[in-house]
Scaffold this active site. Structure first.
Site: not given
Ligand code: PGA
Length: 260
Positions: A6, A8, A96, A98, A168, A174, A214
């Site tokens: 992803n 983003k 997601h 976000e 997640e 993140g 992460s």
């Molecule tokens: P990350 O993001 O690996 O940077 O923690 C995962 C995600 O939001 O899909």
């Protein structure tokens, strides 16, 4: 096993093209054999044509990060499922955290998008996960079950290729702090049970359940070794071919070990 990136809102288009070219180049070397590991990348909408082109001769498939629930219409700034399928996208990330946080996406909206993805043959990658406060309050299971139920209400699937669910935990996204493998496994088992109640055990057993938050090459093996973790949804580590494919290699190793 499915390893999905992803991206983003990262990289401009030439940088995204270079990243996809680097993935293609690494995969073309003789030592790269993904075996039964599927690899998917989900760049921003603007990148899709260039990334699809760069990965056309590889086993890597391409998905989007979101889409609208309607086929077309006066929705300035949005992208539809027919637009995505018309250029060769296979999948779409939906719900997601976000999007839920910054755009107030509700379970009902996620549900409408999941139905739309299914109607157009896009594999919905449904994201669920609790906040740290919810986990501390002992509400994590309920929050996640409600998100799964909300996203999948009235959604029929014919088989395991029709749905992916990504757990997640928001506190792990993140932050560099992934969930412990056992902690992630516990929630994946809860999700698997929920899917079994909805679609029957046989289908539920085969729907890929991804862990996201992460995941990096150094912690991927432990996470991917868990019985109900079938892959990863990877954010920051998907922005370099080395770390992204490094995780895919861990998935290959986990599968090889399970066959011994
Ligand atoms: P990350 O993001 O690996 O940077 O923690 C995962 C995600 O939001 O899909």
């Amino acid at each position: 096993m499915l390893v999905a990136g992803n991206w983003k809102m990262n990289t401009d288009v030439p940088e995204g093209r270079a990243l996809a070219d680097a993935i293609a180049e690494d995969l073309s070397s003789a030592s790269s054999d993904l075996g039964n590991v599927d690899v998917l990348v989900c760049p921003s909408h603007v990148h899709l044509p260039a990334v699809l082109d760069a990965l056309a001769d590889t086993p890597v498939t391409v998905g989007a990060q979101d889409m609208h629930a309607e086929d077309e219409g006066a929705y300035t700034g949005d992208v539809s499922a027919p637009m995505l399928t018309s250029i060769g996208c296979d999948a779409v990330i939906l719900g997601h955290s976000e999007r839920r946080k910054y755009y107030d996406e509700t379970d009902a909206e996620v549900n409408a998008k999941v139905k739309q993805a299914r109607a157009h043959g896009l594999v919905p990658i449904v994201c669920v996960g609790e906040t740290l406060e919810q986990r501390k309050a002992g509400e994590a299971d309920t929050v996640v079950q409600n998100q799964v139920d909300g996203a999948l209400s009235g959604v029929s699937i014919d088989g395991p290729d029709d749905l992916v669910v990504a757990y997640e935990p928001i506190w792990a996204i993140g932050t560099g702090e992934s969930a412990e493998p056992e902690q992630a496994q516990e929630m994946h088992a809860v999700i698997r049970d929920d899917l079994a109640g909805r679609y029957g055990g046989d289908v539920a057993d085969e729907v890929p359940l991804l862990y996201g938050g992460s995941m990096k090459p150094h912690n991927a093996y432990g996470l991917l070794s868990q019985p109900d973790i079938d892959g990863g949804l990877i954010g920051s580590a998907s922005l370099a071919a080395e770390s992204f494919l490094g995780i895919a290699e861990k998935a290959v190793e986990v599968l090889a070990a399970s066959e011994d």
